[in-house]
Design an enzyme around this catalytic site. Structure first.
Site, PDB file in Angstrom:
ATOM      1  N   LYS A  38       0.880  -1.178   0.000  1.00  0.00           N
ATOM      2  CA  LYS A  38       0.000   0.000   0.000  1.00  0.00           C
ATOM      3  C   LYS A  38       0.913   1.222   0.000  1.00  0.00           C
ATOM      4  O   LYS A  38       1.314   1.728   1.056  1.00  0.00           O
ATOM      5  CB  LYS A  38      -0.894  -0.007   1.242  1.00  0.00           C
ATOM      6  CG  LYS A  38      -1.863   1.184   1.329  1.00  0.00           C
ATOM      7  CD  LYS A  38      -3.078   1.004   0.453  1.00  0.00           C
ATOM      8  CE  LYS A  38      -4.085   2.120   0.686  1.00  0.00           C
ATOM      9  NZ  LYS A  38      -5.295   1.975  -0.119  1.00  0.00           N
ATOM     10  N   ALA A 114      -4.467   4.219  -3.928  1.00  0.00           N
ATOM     11  CA  ALA A 114      -5.224   5.038  -2.971  1.00  0.00           C
ATOM     12  C   ALA A 114      -6.368   5.708  -3.711  1.00  0.00           C
ATOM     13  O   ALA A 114      -6.154   6.358  -4.737  1.00  0.00           O
ATOM     14  CB  ALA A 114      -4.321   6.087  -2.334  1.00  0.00           C
TER      15      ALA A 114
END
Length: 220
Positions: A38, A114
């Site tokens: 991430k 994101a």
């Protein structure tokens, strides 16, 4: 050669983390070493970045947290705004170095974006620039709700314009009361030029390991 995929969504909150974790479990079940990444996490709850924690739990390869999540932003808002408010500059090259390090550790790296595909990262770059720099094929998560057809087709067009390959898409039933879900899925199957990897049913809790069996990674 190690492979990887960039997971994006039609919007925020459509199930990118759930899908990324399910993909990690699916590749592990296929005998692959797999790790989640991430690059930019925005939103901290009780001192933890939940999306990052779930990716770590779903991975079968350990790695340093700064490689898995180079940028951890406290506020749950658009990354470029959260970064600016805390004096952080998001550097795509930093993410690229971390990604290359993870590629040395695992056969498959699942990179979760994101927000949506074009969410800004700073005044110049957005998430599509990150995906393009990493050079990864894209998996699109479509949150099934009213308006998803337009969002999915616009996102697919943006992915193709960026020069990246749309490897497949996942239908995530985020609205259990959505009318004509099957018809919406059928429409996207005909209009998205990539395979449907699976349909994830609505659930009140995250069940990524159980959902792994619902994904067909043979198309990836």
């Amino acid at each position: 050669m190690p492979v990887g995929y960039f997971v994006t969504g039609t919007d925020t909150g459509v199930g990118k983390t759930l899908t990324s974790c399910a993909l990690l479990h699916a590749f592990a079940m296929a005998g692959k070493s797999a790790i989640g990444m991430k690059p930019i996490a925005a939103g901290c709850e009780n001192g933890k970045w939940i999306d990052v924690e779930r990716l770590v739990e779903a991975s079968n390869v350990p790695a340093a947290r700064e490689l898995i999540n180079p940028y951890a932003l406290v506020q749950s808002i658009a990354p470029h705004i959260a970064a600016r408010q805390t004096g952080i500059v998001i550097n795509i090259a930093t993410v690229q170095r971390a990604f290359k390090a993870l590629q040395e550790m695992a056969e498959v790296v699942i990179v979760e974006g994101a927000g949506g595909f074009l969410v800004p990262l700073d005044d110049r770059y957005d998430s599509s620039d990150l995906a393009r720099t990493l050079g990864l094929p894209v998996v699109l998560v479509v949150g099934l709700r009213l308006g998803c057809l337009n969002h999915a087709l616009l996102t697919a067009r943006a992915i193709h314009v960026s020069g990246l390959s749309l490897a497949g898409w996942v239908a995530n039933q985020i609205d259990p009361h959505m009318e004509s879900q099957a018809e919406n899925i059928h429409t996207l199957q005909h209009r998205l030029n990539c395979p449907l990897l699976g349909v994830l049913p609505f659930s009140e809790k995250i069940a990524a390991r159980e959902y792994a069996s619902l994904l067909d990674i043979t198309h990836l």
